[in-house]
Each structure stands twice: as structure tokens, then as C-alpha cells.
Design an enzyme around this catalytic site. Structure first.
Site, PDB file in Angstrom:
ATOM      1  NE  ARG A  45      17.223 -44.046  51.885  1.00 44.73           N
ATOM      2  CZ  ARG A  45      16.971 -44.955  52.815  1.00 44.73           C
ATOM      3  NH1 ARG A  45      17.259 -46.242  52.608  1.00 44.73           N
ATOM      4  NH2 ARG A  45      16.413 -44.604  53.963  1.00 44.73           N
ATOM      5  CB  ILE A  46      22.091 -46.731  45.410  1.00 42.29           C
ATOM      6  CG1 ILE A  46      23.383 -46.678  46.234  1.00 42.29           C
ATOM      7  CG2 ILE A  46      22.400 -47.124  43.965  1.00 42.29           C
ATOM      8  CD1 ILE A  46      24.093 -48.017  46.349  1.00 42.29           C
ATOM      9  CG  HIS A  99      32.582 -39.100  46.244  1.00 49.94           C
ATOM     10  ND1 HIS A  99      31.922 -39.920  47.141  1.00 49.94           N
ATOM     11  CD2 HIS A  99      33.890 -39.489  46.263  1.00 49.94           C
ATOM     12  CE1 HIS A  99      32.784 -40.774  47.667  1.00 49.94           C
ATOM     13  NE2 HIS A  99      33.975 -40.531  47.162  1.00 49.94           N
ATOM     14  CG  ASP A 108      27.313 -44.602  36.480  1.00 49.83           C
ATOM     15  OD1 ASP A 108      27.341 -44.795  37.725  1.00 49.83           O
ATOM     16  OD2 ASP A 108      28.304 -44.774  35.744  1.00 49.83           O
ATOM     17  CB  ALA A 109      23.658 -48.463  37.035  1.00 51.90           C
ATOM     18  N   GLY A 110      26.309 -47.342  38.892  1.00 55.86           N
ATOM     19  CA  GLY A 110      27.333 -47.750  39.841  1.00 55.86           C
ATOM     20  C   GLY A 110      27.380 -46.840  41.056  1.00 55.86           C
ATOM     21  CG  ASP A 163      30.493 -42.289  44.692  1.00 53.08           C
ATOM     22  OD1 ASP A 163      29.524 -41.521  44.538  1.00 53.08           O
ATOM     23  OD2 ASP A 163      30.833 -42.722  45.807  1.00 53.08           O
TER      24      ASP A 163
END
Length: 205
Positions: free
Chosen positions: A97-98, A113, A145-147, A149
Site C-alpha cells: 500500500r502507498i 525494493h 516518501d510521498a512518491g 520508490d
């Protein structure tokens, strides 16, 4: 008096089989490792990762997206559950999940990753690297962070691509390095602290 460090509480988030979680559970048995898994959070019921935690006597919590009116409400609920366990930092160990702004506003979250970022981000890092024809790929541990990867890189390990590799065979070799790297990074962060300086992550305060 023991020379072992006082264990640092962490929360681990998982979505699937929990092999990364198991590596951390196994490492944390050693008092010298310096880590106590205070809770394991999952995004759905009945995962093997949750079962691994429960077998080891680790508290678990479930925050299912479908139980919340929207993504923001889910993110807020997840952040509240994480905060309740007061972790020094959070490990996303196969959590699919992001994370939103509320979860990311709390303790540092780290993730692994299966590629050498910034190359091949996203859900198909192994497949994309193989399709591109790289000779070397690997695994990355980074701050979330918000991105997708895109956070600052903490550590990386390389894996050579063999001529006869399939996505599955390559991914299995990457997973070996991924587990070892995550155990090493989590232990060092717990024992020595960390500092984020722009795009650099300094272990050791």
C-alpha cells in the site's frame, strides 16, 4: 549488568507471506541486535505475515482500506495504530500500500525494493530490469516518501543477472540479498540512530 543495547521498538507493516518479517523476528531474538518488534500491522485478514507474528507472540493490528470511507481516512487510522505502539521507526516489509501524509508524518518509514533505485521503481522492478537487459540489478533499502520508490536511499546490494534467468529465478536471488540487507539496516538504525540530510541517510546519528 548486560552489555546488550536496550531494544528499540519498531512497527513492521506486511501484506503477504512475511518472509522479510521473519528475518527480522529471527534477528531480534539476539539481545545484541537491539530491536523489539512492538507490533505488526497488516492491511487484510488472514495473511501469513500476521500468522508469523502471532506465533512469535508479537501483537498485531489490521487496518483494512475497505473499512474506511476513503484513502485519507484509512491513512489516518493506520497512522493512529502505528503511533499507539510508539515505534522509533517503521519497516514496510512487503506492505503493498502507498502510505499517505498522516502515516508519513510520524516516525521514519523504511522500505525495500527489488531493484537498484532510482532505476526500475514500481511494482515490477525485477521484470522491468530483466526486460531492459541489464547485467546487474539488485535491491535497495530506502526511506519512504510521498512518491513511489523515490525516497532517500539507505543501502543497496547488487545481484548479477545470469543469461538463463527468469523473473522468478532472479527475484529469488534478490530476495536473499534483500533480507540480509534489511536485517543489517534495521539493526544499525536501532543501535546507532539515523539522520536524514537531504538525499542522504546517515546511520549513526
Amino acid at each position: 549488568m548486560s552489555d546488550s543495547p536496550r531494544p528499540v521498538p519498531i512497527v513492521v507493516l506486511v501484506s503477504g507471506s512475511g518472509t522479510l518479517l521473519q528475518a527480522l523476528i529471527d534477528a531480534s531474538v539476539d539481545p545484541g541486535y537491539g530491536v523489539r518488534i512492538s507490533a505488526v500491522g497488516v492491511d487484510r485478514d488472514g495473511t501469513a505475515g500476521q500468522e508469523r507474528a502471532e506465533r512469535s507472540g508479537i501483537p498485531t493490528f489490521v487496518v483494512r482500506p475497505r473499512d474506511h470511507r476513503d484513502r485519507a481516512a484509512w491513512d489516518e487510522a493506520l497512522a493512529a495504530e502505528i503511533a499507539r505502539h510508539e515505534p522509533r521507526f517503521v519497516v514496510s516489509a512487503g506492505f503493498m500500500r502507498i502510505l499517505g501524509p498522516r502515516a508519513l508524518a510520524g516516525p521514519t518509514v523504511i522500505n525495500t525494493h527489488p531493484a537498484l533505485l532510482p532505476s526500475f521503481p514500481g511494482a515490477h522492478g525485477v521484470r522491468d530490469a530483466l526486460a531492459h537487459g541489464v547485467a546487474v540489478t539488485g535491491t535497495t533499502c530506502h526511506v519512504v516518501d510521498a512518491g513511489v520508490d523515490t525516497g532517500p536511499i539507505i543501502a543497496q546490494r547488487a545481484v548479477v543477472v545470469e543469461d538463463d534467468d527468469t523473473e522468478e529465478s532472479l527475484h529469488e536471488r534478490i530476495k536473499v540479498q534483500e533480507r540480509e540487507m534489511l536485517v543489517d539496516v534495521v539493526g544499525r538504525m536501532a543501535r546507532h540512530g539515523h539522520r536524514i540530510d537531504g538525499r542522504r541517510v546517515r546511520l549513526g546519528g
